[in-house]
Design a protein around this motif. Sequence first.
Motif, PDB file in Angstrom:
ATOM      1  N   PRO A   1    -116.211 -28.996 -68.638  1.00 40.37           N
ATOM      2  CA  PRO A   1    -115.002 -29.456 -67.954  1.00 40.37           C
ATOM      3  C   PRO A   1    -115.055 -30.941 -67.638  1.00 40.37           C
ATOM      4  O   PRO A   1    -116.108 -31.504 -67.389  1.00 40.37           O
ATOM      5  CB  PRO A   1    -114.958 -28.626 -66.674  1.00 40.37           C
TER       6      PRO A   1
ATOM      7  N   GLU B   1    -110.134 -27.330 -68.044  1.00 36.18           N
ATOM      8  CA  GLU B   1    -110.874 -28.587 -68.115  1.00 36.18           C
ATOM      9  C   GLU B   1    -110.567 -29.471 -66.913  1.00 36.18           C
ATOM     10  O   GLU B   1    -111.349 -30.346 -66.560  1.00 36.18           O
ATOM     11  CB  GLU B   1    -110.514 -29.334 -69.399  1.00 36.18           C
ATOM     12  N   TRP B   2    -109.407 -29.242 -66.305  1.00 33.26           N
ATOM     13  CA  TRP B   2    -108.924 -30.066 -65.194  1.00 33.26           C
ATOM     14  C   TRP B   2    -108.142 -29.149 -64.277  1.00 33.26           C
ATOM     15  O   TRP B   2    -107.393 -28.307 -64.754  1.00 33.26           O
ATOM     16  CB  TRP B   2    -108.019 -31.163 -65.766  1.00 33.26           C
TER      17      TRP B   2
ATOM     18  N   HIS C   1    -106.567 -28.818 -72.292  1.00 29.89           N
ATOM     19  CA  HIS C   1    -107.105 -27.527 -72.733  1.00 29.89           C
ATOM     20  C   HIS C   1    -107.377 -27.568 -74.230  1.00 29.89           C
ATOM     21  O   HIS C   1    -106.499 -27.883 -75.026  1.00 29.89           O
ATOM     22  CB  HIS C   1    -106.152 -26.387 -72.383  1.00 29.89           C
TER      23      HIS C   1
ATOM     24  N   GLU D   1    -106.532 -31.440 -77.885  1.00 38.10           N
ATOM     25  CA  GLU D   1    -106.336 -30.825 -76.569  1.00 38.10           C
ATOM     26  C   GLU D   1    -104.843 -30.677 -76.286  1.00 38.10           C
ATOM     27  O   GLU D   1    -104.029 -31.422 -76.812  1.00 38.10           O
ATOM     28  CB  GLU D   1    -107.027 -31.657 -75.490  1.00 38.10           C
TER      29      GLU D   1
END
Length: 145
Positions: A2, A24-25, A68, A125
């Motif tokens: 992440p 990831e966030w 993502h 992403e």
Amino acid sequence: MPLKGDAAFRYTPPGGSLTTVALEWPLWRKVPGRAQRRYASDSLDLTAREVLVVGSGVDEAAGTIRFHGDAVELLDMLEAGAAGVVLTYYPSLASPGTSFPMWLIEPSADRIDLIAEAARRSRGEWTVAIRVRATSGGSFAGLFS
């Protein structure tokens, strides 16, 4: 790995098992809201107005899932949410006691699109804006801190 934190969504698809979608966030640009049914009627000469309010309203929120890397995983989650499966957001998996069960309101069941993440386009992403509603009796208190 992440980029920031250990946020995730968890859900159980119909006929499936508990699925965790690690983010990831954390949810980005969270915006609080409230939804409530209101029906308004104006007199023919517009000098009088009557509003019928149903219920006390529910918490809603908008936010963005960013960075993502697995489009299929993200689309599967959004498709399950659009079909009525409860998605539970965990701001941190290290604190599983803090979670927010929600229904996905947007994107709708008719069309779900991901957008290439502009900040990291070359890495494959994805980003998607969502609108969610707290489940019955639920609240988003604490989500925006």
